[in-house]
Design a protein around this motif. Structure first.
Motif, PDB file in Angstrom:
ATOM      1  N   HIS A 228       0.815  -1.209   0.000  1.00  0.00           N
ATOM      2  CA  HIS A 228       0.000   0.000   0.000  1.00  0.00           C
ATOM      3  C   HIS A 228       0.853   1.265   0.000  1.00  0.00           C
ATOM      4  O   HIS A 228       0.491   2.262  -0.635  1.00  0.00           O
ATOM      5  CB  HIS A 228      -0.918   0.006   1.228  1.00  0.00           C
ATOM      6  CG  HIS A 228      -1.933  -1.098   1.209  1.00  0.00           C
ATOM      7  ND1 HIS A 228      -2.547  -1.583   2.349  1.00  0.00           N
ATOM      8  CD2 HIS A 228      -2.443  -1.830   0.180  1.00  0.00           C
ATOM      9  CE1 HIS A 228      -3.383  -2.552   2.019  1.00  0.00           C
ATOM     10  NE2 HIS A 228      -3.334  -2.714   0.722  1.00  0.00           N
ATOM     11  N   ASN A 229       1.967   1.236   0.703  1.00  0.00           N
ATOM     12  CA  ASN A 229       2.801   2.435   0.784  1.00  0.00           C
ATOM     13  C   ASN A 229       3.445   2.798  -0.548  1.00  0.00           C
ATOM     14  O   ASN A 229       3.847   3.947  -0.762  1.00  0.00           O
ATOM     15  CB  ASN A 229       3.867   2.275   1.866  1.00  0.00           C
ATOM     16  CG  ASN A 229       3.293   2.462   3.267  1.00  0.00           C
ATOM     17  OD1 ASN A 229       2.286   3.144   3.441  1.00  0.00           O
ATOM     18  ND2 ASN A 229       3.919   1.859   4.261  1.00  0.00           N
ATOM     19  N   LYS A 230       3.545   1.831  -1.451  1.00  0.00           N
ATOM     20  CA  LYS A 230       4.082   2.122  -2.781  1.00  0.00           C
ATOM     21  C   LYS A 230       3.134   3.021  -3.573  1.00  0.00           C
ATOM     22  O   LYS A 230       3.531   3.645  -4.562  1.00  0.00           O
ATOM     23  CB  LYS A 230       4.322   0.820  -3.539  1.00  0.00           C
ATOM     24  CG  LYS A 230       5.478  -0.007  -2.994  1.00  0.00           C
ATOM     25  CD  LYS A 230       5.659  -1.296  -3.779  1.00  0.00           C
ATOM     26  CE  LYS A 230       6.810  -2.124  -3.209  1.00  0.00           C
ATOM     27  NZ  LYS A 230       6.981  -3.412  -3.938  1.00  0.00           N
ATOM     28  N   LEU A 231       1.875   3.111  -3.115  1.00  0.00           N
ATOM     29  CA  LEU A 231       0.899   3.953  -3.791  1.00  0.00           C
ATOM     30  C   LEU A 231       1.104   5.432  -3.468  1.00  0.00           C
ATOM     31  O   LEU A 231       0.612   6.299  -4.198  1.00  0.00           O
ATOM     32  CB  LEU A 231      -0.526   3.534  -3.376  1.00  0.00           C
ATOM     33  CG  LEU A 231      -0.925   2.091  -3.694  1.00  0.00           C
ATOM     34  CD1 LEU A 231      -2.285   1.774  -3.072  1.00  0.00           C
ATOM     35  CD2 LEU A 231      -0.952   1.856  -5.198  1.00  0.00           C
ATOM     36  N   VAL A 232       1.815   5.716  -2.385  1.00  0.00           N
ATOM     37  CA  VAL A 232       2.032   7.119  -1.977  1.00  0.00           C
ATOM     38  C   VAL A 232       3.506   7.490  -1.886  1.00  0.00           C
ATOM     39  O   VAL A 232       3.838   8.659  -1.657  1.00  0.00           O
ATOM     40  CB  VAL A 232       1.361   7.402  -0.615  1.00  0.00           C
ATOM     41  CG1 VAL A 232      -0.135   7.171  -0.706  1.00  0.00           C
ATOM     42  CG2 VAL A 232       1.962   6.555   0.499  1.00  0.00           C
ATOM     43  N   ASP A 233       4.364   6.548  -2.041  1.00  0.00           N
ATOM     44  CA  ASP A 233       5.805   6.801  -1.955  1.00  0.00           C
ATOM     45  C   ASP A 233       6.479   6.174  -3.178  1.00  0.00           C
ATOM     46  O   ASP A 233       6.488   4.956  -3.315  1.00  0.00           O
ATOM     47  CB  ASP A 233       6.376   6.198  -0.671  1.00  0.00           C
ATOM     48  CG  ASP A 233       7.846   6.556  -0.462  1.00  0.00           C
ATOM     49  OD1 ASP A 233       8.312   7.498  -1.141  1.00  0.00           O
ATOM     50  OD2 ASP A 233       8.504   5.904   0.357  1.00  0.00           O
ATOM     51  N   PRO A 234       6.980   6.982  -4.131  1.00  0.00           N
ATOM     52  CA  PRO A 234       7.201   8.423  -3.981  1.00  0.00           C
ATOM     53  C   PRO A 234       5.920   9.232  -4.220  1.00  0.00           C
ATOM     54  O   PRO A 234       4.976   8.740  -4.836  1.00  0.00           O
ATOM     55  CB  PRO A 234       8.220   8.725  -5.069  1.00  0.00           C
ATOM     56  CG  PRO A 234       7.892   7.741  -6.148  1.00  0.00           C
ATOM     57  CD  PRO A 234       7.497   6.481  -5.418  1.00  0.00           C
ATOM     58  N   LEU A 235       5.941  10.465  -3.707  1.00  0.00           N
ATOM     59  CA  LEU A 235       4.860  11.406  -3.964  1.00  0.00           C
ATOM     60  C   LEU A 235       5.190  12.119  -5.266  1.00  0.00           C
ATOM     61  O   LEU A 235       6.208  12.782  -5.387  1.00  0.00           O
ATOM     62  CB  LEU A 235       4.745  12.422  -2.824  1.00  0.00           C
ATOM     63  CG  LEU A 235       3.626  13.460  -2.961  1.00  0.00           C
ATOM     64  CD1 LEU A 235       2.262  12.770  -2.988  1.00  0.00           C
ATOM     65  CD2 LEU A 235       3.683  14.460  -1.820  1.00  0.00           C
ATOM     66  N   TYR A 236       4.349  11.931  -6.258  1.00  0.00           N
ATOM     67  CA  TYR A 236       4.606  12.502  -7.572  1.00  0.00           C
ATOM     68  C   TYR A 236       4.343  14.001  -7.588  1.00  0.00           C
ATOM     69  O   TYR A 236       3.591  14.536  -6.784  1.00  0.00           O
ATOM     70  CB  TYR A 236       3.725  11.829  -8.630  1.00  0.00           C
ATOM     71  CG  TYR A 236       4.003  10.360  -8.792  1.00  0.00           C
ATOM     72  CD1 TYR A 236       5.214   9.923  -9.340  1.00  0.00           C
ATOM     73  CD2 TYR A 236       3.067   9.414  -8.398  1.00  0.00           C
ATOM     74  CE1 TYR A 236       5.475   8.572  -9.478  1.00  0.00           C
ATOM     75  CE2 TYR A 236       3.323   8.054  -8.548  1.00  0.00           C
ATOM     76  CZ  TYR A 236       4.525   7.641  -9.086  1.00  0.00           C
ATOM     77  OH  TYR A 236       4.779   6.302  -9.221  1.00  0.00           O
ATOM     78  N   SER A 237       4.949  14.668  -8.538  1.00  0.00           N
ATOM     79  CA  SER A 237       4.690  16.098  -8.767  1.00  0.00           C
ATOM     80  C   SER A 237       4.084  16.240 -10.143  1.00  0.00           C
ATOM     81  O   SER A 237       4.157  15.341 -10.974  1.00  0.00           O
ATOM     82  CB  SER A 237       5.988  16.909  -8.680  1.00  0.00           C
ATOM     83  OG  SER A 237       6.830  16.607  -9.792  1.00  0.00           O
ATOM     84  N   MET A 238       3.451  17.388 -10.396  1.00  0.00           N
ATOM     85  CA  MET A 238       2.860  17.622 -11.713  1.00  0.00           C
ATOM     86  C   MET A 238       3.922  17.576 -12.799  1.00  0.00           C
ATOM     87  O   MET A 238       3.683  17.125 -13.910  1.00  0.00           O
ATOM     88  CB  MET A 238       2.139  18.970 -11.714  1.00  0.00           C
ATOM     89  CG  MET A 238       0.777  18.907 -11.073  1.00  0.00           C
ATOM     90  SD  MET A 238      -0.301  17.744 -11.925  1.00  0.00           S
ATOM     91  CE  MET A 238      -1.467  18.859 -12.642  1.00  0.00           C
TER      92      MET A 238
END
Length: 242
Positions: A228-238
């Motif tokens: 699950h943490n792979k869904l938010v890490d890394p935090l993408y940028s535009m």
């Protein structure tokens, strides 16, 4: 169905925010390509504690959004049924909801779909249960006479049509509702349980909300946190998203 368990309210909120951010960026929205975010809605437009006021003060005015692209049910409309029908039409015209984000009450209601609501319901005017009225009294200085007894809300069926649903559940007072949501069968008295049957549901909760769950259930989903943490890490940028 995913169940994401974080240590506390702040971490659960942060995880959810990062997930929503990543989903929008991965969608690659553009001038003619919109990411449609669905949120529970209702109550009169001009009241300081209405959902309309809350969303503008806590969300919309802090982000880069064209006000014309923020559609909120108008509780002051002359014809409330027509208002609800028009809202459903707007959702269809937008191509449907990409991600619906909602919370639940201690009685397991999502949006204002109180216990006993139809699980195929659409946007409509709904009478609020006393538990919901009591829960909202804190926004009206504890004066029950000032708390609305009815609200406009998207239906369970409306939310079920979304391509993805995120449900936030935090606090020990919602632990039994979480148990009913994921460990027992679908039941219209616990409307959140309908989302067991949605192909893309993600429940985000804190430790306190898991108090009524079986130990093996909690252990199983905690064992998936590295996924699950792979869904938010890394935090993408535009910039990266483009």
């Amino acid at each position: 169905m995913r169940l994401v368990i974080l240590d506390n309210y702040d971490l659960a909120s942060e995880w959810a925010a990062k997930y929503i951010c990543n989903r929008i960026i991965q969608f690659k929205p553009g001038q003619d390509r919109y990411f449609t975010l669905g949120l529970p809605t209702g109550l009169p437009r001009n009241h300081p504690e209405s959902y309309h006021s809350y969303m503008w003060n806590n969300f919309f005015k802090h982000i880069d959004i064209d006000p014309n692209n923020a559609h909120i049910l108008d509780g002051n409309a002359a014809d409330l049924q027509a208002e609800c029908d028009a809202f459903e039409k707007k959702i269809k015209e937008a191509g449907g909801i990409d991600l619906f984000v909602g919370g639940i009450g201690p009685d397991g209601h999502i949006a204002f779909n109180e216990p006993g609501s139809s699980l195929v319901s659409r946007t409509r005017l709904k009478t609020l249960a006393m538990d919901t009225i009591l829960a909202n009294a804190k926004y009206f200085d504890g004066d029950l006479s000032k708390v609305p007894t009815m609200a406009l809300t998207v239906g369970v069926g409306t939310v079920m049509d979304a391509r993805e649903v995120m449900i936030l559940i935090t606090g020990a007072h919602k632990a039994f509702a979480l148990y009913k949501a994921i460990e027992e069968g679908v039941n219209h008295m616990w409307t959140v349980s309908a989302f067991q049957q949605h192909p893309q549901t993600i429940f985000v909760c804190d430790e306190d909300a898991t108090l009524e769950l079986r130990v093996k259930t909690v252990k199983y989903f905690k064992g998936l946190m590295h996924v699950h943490n792979k869904l938010v890490d890394p935090l993408y940028s535009m910039k990266e998203g483009n």
